[in-house]
Design a protein around this motif. Structure first.
Motif, mmCIF file in Angstrom:
data_model
loop_
_atom_site.group_PDB
_atom_site.id
_atom_site.type_symbol
_atom_site.label_atom_id
_atom_site.label_comp_id
_atom_site.label_asym_id
_atom_site.label_seq_id
_atom_site.Cartn_x
_atom_site.Cartn_y
_atom_site.Cartn_z
ATOM 1 N N VAL A 1 84.762 37.387 -0.269
ATOM 2 C CA VAL A 1 84.268 36.197 0.434
ATOM 3 C C VAL A 1 85.277 35.748 1.477
ATOM 4 O O VAL A 1 84.923 35.439 2.625
ATOM 5 C CB VAL A 1 83.978 35.056 -0.560
ATOM 6 C CG1 VAL A 1 83.714 33.749 0.189
ATOM 7 C CG2 VAL A 1 82.785 35.406 -1.429
ATOM 8 N N ASP A 2 86.554 35.726 1.110
ATOM 9 C CA ASP A 2 87.600 35.296 2.045
ATOM 10 C C ASP A 2 87.664 36.210 3.262
ATOM 11 O O ASP A 2 87.840 35.749 4.400
ATOM 12 C CB ASP A 2 88.963 35.279 1.348
ATOM 13 C CG ASP A 2 89.107 34.138 0.350
ATOM 14 O OD1 ASP A 2 88.288 33.201 0.404
ATOM 15 O OD2 ASP A 2 90.028 34.207 -0.486
ATOM 16 N N GLU A 3 87.515 37.513 3.041
ATOM 17 C CA GLU A 3 87.557 38.461 4.156
ATOM 18 C C GLU A 3 86.401 38.237 5.123
ATOM 19 O O GLU A 3 86.592 38.223 6.345
ATOM 20 C CB GLU A 3 87.519 39.892 3.610
ATOM 21 C CG GLU A 3 88.778 40.306 2.865
ATOM 22 C CD GLU A 3 88.614 41.620 2.127
ATOM 23 O OE1 GLU A 3 89.629 42.118 1.620
ATOM 24 O OE2 GLU A 3 87.486 42.139 2.054
ATOM 25 N N VAL A 4 85.208 38.066 4.585
ATOM 26 C CA VAL A 4 84.040 37.873 5.436
ATOM 27 C C VAL A 4 84.092 36.493 6.100
ATOM 28 O O VAL A 4 83.704 36.337 7.269
ATOM 29 C CB VAL A 4 82.744 38.056 4.624
ATOM 30 C CG1 VAL A 4 81.520 37.701 5.459
ATOM 31 C CG2 VAL A 4 82.634 39.506 4.142
ATOM 32 N N THR A 5 84.588 35.492 5.386
ATOM 33 C CA THR A 5 84.762 34.169 5.985
ATOM 34 C C THR A 5 85.720 34.232 7.165
ATOM 35 O O THR A 5 85.497 33.595 8.203
ATOM 36 C CB THR A 5 85.299 33.172 4.934
ATOM 37 O OG1 THR A 5 84.341 33.044 3.889
ATOM 38 C CG2 THR A 5 85.542 31.805 5.558
ATOM 39 N N MET A 6 86.778 35.008 7.031
ATOM 40 C CA MET A 6 87.752 35.155 8.106
ATOM 41 C C MET A 6 87.102 35.744 9.356
ATOM 42 O O MET A 6 87.376 35.324 10.483
ATOM 43 C CB MET A 6 88.909 36.042 7.639
ATOM 44 C CG MET A 6 90.041 36.156 8.647
ATOM 45 S SD MET A 6 91.500 36.992 7.955
ATOM 46 C CE MET A 6 90.810 38.602 7.546
ATOM 47 N N VAL A 7 86.201 36.700 9.160
ATOM 48 C CA VAL A 7 85.470 37.264 10.290
ATOM 49 C C VAL A 7 84.607 36.191 10.945
ATOM 50 O O VAL A 7 84.611 36.017 12.162
ATOM 51 C CB VAL A 7 84.598 38.455 9.833
ATOM 52 C CG1 VAL A 7 83.728 38.941 10.980
ATOM 53 C CG2 VAL A 7 85.461 39.585 9.304
ATOM 54 N N ALA B 1 79.752 30.428 -1.700
ATOM 55 C CA ALA B 1 80.722 30.666 -0.635
ATOM 56 C C ALA B 1 80.356 31.916 0.168
ATOM 57 O O ALA B 1 80.530 31.957 1.397
ATOM 58 C CB ALA B 1 82.126 30.808 -1.229
ATOM 59 N N TRP B 2 79.848 32.946 -0.503
ATOM 60 C CA TRP B 2 79.410 34.173 0.176
ATOM 61 C C TRP B 2 78.274 33.870 1.147
ATOM 62 O O TRP B 2 78.286 34.332 2.295
ATOM 63 C CB TRP B 2 78.972 35.193 -0.863
ATOM 64 C CG TRP B 2 78.222 36.378 -0.332
ATOM 65 C CD1 TRP B 2 76.888 36.607 -0.424
ATOM 66 C CD2 TRP B 2 78.771 37.510 0.362
ATOM 67 N NE1 TRP B 2 76.557 37.805 0.170
ATOM 68 C CE2 TRP B 2 77.689 38.380 0.656
ATOM 69 C CE3 TRP B 2 80.055 37.863 0.751
ATOM 70 C CZ2 TRP B 2 77.870 39.580 1.339
ATOM 71 C CZ3 TRP B 2 80.243 39.065 1.428
ATOM 72 C CH2 TRP B 2 79.155 39.910 1.712
ATOM 73 N N GLU B 3 77.306 33.084 0.717
ATOM 74 C CA GLU B 3 76.178 32.753 1.593
ATOM 75 C C GLU B 3 76.654 31.981 2.823
ATOM 76 O O GLU B 3 76.178 32.213 3.943
ATOM 77 C CB GLU B 3 75.125 31.946 0.833
ATOM 78 C CG GLU B 3 74.476 32.677 -0.345
ATOM 79 C CD GLU B 3 73.583 33.838 0.069
ATOM 80 O OE1 GLU B 3 73.468 34.145 1.281
ATOM 81 O OE2 GLU B 3 72.983 34.464 -0.844
ATOM 82 N N HIS B 4 77.602 31.079 2.635
ATOM 83 C CA HIS B 4 78.135 30.339 3.788
ATOM 84 C C HIS B 4 78.919 31.267 4.717
ATOM 85 O O HIS B 4 78.885 31.097 5.946
ATOM 86 C CB HIS B 4 79.025 29.196 3.303
ATOM 87 C CG HIS B 4 78.268 28.028 2.743
ATOM 88 N ND1 HIS B 4 77.347 27.295 3.474
ATOM 89 C CD2 HIS B 4 78.286 27.456 1.511
ATOM 90 C CE1 HIS B 4 76.845 26.328 2.729
ATOM 91 N NE2 HIS B 4 77.382 26.417 1.525
ATOM 92 N N ALA B 5 79.621 32.257 4.146
ATOM 93 C CA ALA B 5 80.364 33.210 4.961
ATOM 94 C C ALA B 5 79.426 34.040 5.831
ATOM 95 O O ALA B 5 79.699 34.284 7.015
ATOM 96 C CB ALA B 5 81.201 34.127 4.057
ATOM 97 N N LEU B 6 78.301 34.467 5.261
ATOM 98 C CA LEU B 6 77.311 35.210 6.040
ATOM 99 C C LEU B 6 76.740 34.351 7.158
ATOM 100 O O LEU B 6 76.502 34.825 8.275
ATOM 101 C CB LEU B 6 76.179 35.693 5.129
ATOM 102 C CG LEU B 6 76.523 36.739 4.075
ATOM 103 C CD1 LEU B 6 75.288 37.082 3.253
ATOM 104 C CD2 LEU B 6 77.104 37.997 4.713
ATOM 105 N N ARG B 7 76.516 33.079 6.854
ATOM 106 C CA ARG B 7 75.960 32.175 7.866
ATOM 107 C C ARG B 7 76.921 32.000 9.032
ATOM 108 O O ARG B 7 76.491 31.895 10.189
ATOM 109 C CB ARG B 7 75.646 30.811 7.232
ATOM 110 C CG ARG B 7 74.868 29.882 8.140
ATOM 111 C CD ARG B 7 73.536 30.472 8.521
ATOM 112 N NE ARG B 7 72.657 29.489 9.125
ATOM 113 C CZ ARG B 7 71.589 29.789 9.850
ATOM 114 N NH1 ARG B 7 71.271 31.065 10.054
ATOM 115 N NH2 ARG B 7 70.827 28.847 10.361
ATOM 116 N N ARG B 8 78.219 32.002 8.760
ATOM 117 C CA ARG B 8 79.195 31.887 9.840
ATOM 118 C C ARG B 8 79.137 33.108 10.766
ATOM 119 O O ARG B 8 79.236 32.971 11.984
ATOM 120 C CB ARG B 8 80.606 31.727 9.269
ATOM 121 C CG ARG B 8 80.855 30.375 8.610
ATOM 122 C CD ARG B 8 82.318 30.214 8.235
ATOM 123 N NE ARG B 8 82.535 28.956 7.539
ATOM 124 C CZ ARG B 8 82.565 28.820 6.224
ATOM 125 N NH1 ARG B 8 82.379 29.882 5.448
ATOM 126 N NH2 ARG B 8 82.762 27.652 5.666
#
Length: 228
Positions: free
Chosen positions: A27-33, A72-79
């Motif tokens: 999740v942190d990695e994808v959020t960073m992207v 958190a994963w769903e929010h990361a994808l949305r970003r």
């Protein structure tokens, strides 16, 4: 694992391993992207998500994740879906459902010859926002056929239902062509127009009119040199 394999003023290419089970690290990695942190301080006009991680078992996703991690994963994808850049997804090899979740956040989606996604058995699909994106982008009939029946969906099947735009023998060459077309593009303009397209699926004309007029006014003022 998310790896920035190339970054320049024109494009950022990120290799994503979607074969793992969901974790806070992923999740942190994808959020960073999605926040631009893996993009050298900010996204280039074109961001490429190269989805390749070897075979992923159909029933491996998401694994024993906590509800907070899933949110958190769903929010990361949305970003990622809202990045101020043109996003290109490339499905490469045999992947699991995580790759499809990431792929559907991209503006333009390619698959290499022989690529496929392994989905769970009938009735066992993970009930995350993948289901929502698939229906919104590909239609209910295609979603029922691909998601509910499960099994391996190859590149041709994903193209037939519009989850993939093109099966390519030369994705790198096609990416270069997209980068050339996007030269000088302002990522903020991309994000604005993408959001207007998203809204068009659910917002009626009268409600959407004000937002579109405001966007038009912004473009006119900028062209006249009086604002951005």
């Amino acid at each position: 694992m998310v790896v920035v394999s190339e970054a320049s003023a024109a494009t950022t290419r990120i290799r994503v391993d979607p074969s793992r089970t969901l974790s806070a690290t992923m999740v942190d990695e994808v959020t960073m992207v999605g926040e631009g942190g893996a993009l050298g301080g900010g996204p280039a006009p074109v961001v490429v998500l190269w989805l390749a991680g070897g075979h992923a078992a159909a029933d491996a996703w998401p694994g024993p994740a906590a509800a907070s991690t899933i949110e958190a994963w769903e929010h990361a994808l949305r970003r990622i879906e809202r990045l101020p850049a043109i996003t290109v997804g490339v499905l490469d090899g045999r992947c699991g459902a995580a790759a499809l979740e990431l792929l559907l956040t991209a503006d333009y989606r390619m698959a290499t010859r022989g690529a496929s996604v392994s989905l769970p058995a009938p009735g066992e699909a993970w009930p995350g926002m993948l289901l929502h994106r698939f229906v919104q982008q590909c239609g209910l009939i295609a979603a029922r056929r691909v998601i509910l029946l499960g099994g391996d969906a190859d590149a041709e099947a994903l193209t037939a239902c519009d989850a993939v735009d093109r099966v390519s023998q030369d994705p790198a060459g096609e990416i270069d062509a997209i980068v050339a077309r996007a030269a000088g593009v302002d990522g903020r303009d991309v994000a604005l127009r993408r959001q207007l397209l998203f809204d068009a699926v659910t917002v009626d004309f009268e409600e959407a009119l004000g937002t579109h007029l405001a966007a038009c006014d912004r473009v006119l003022r900028r062209a006249a040199g009086t604002g951005r």
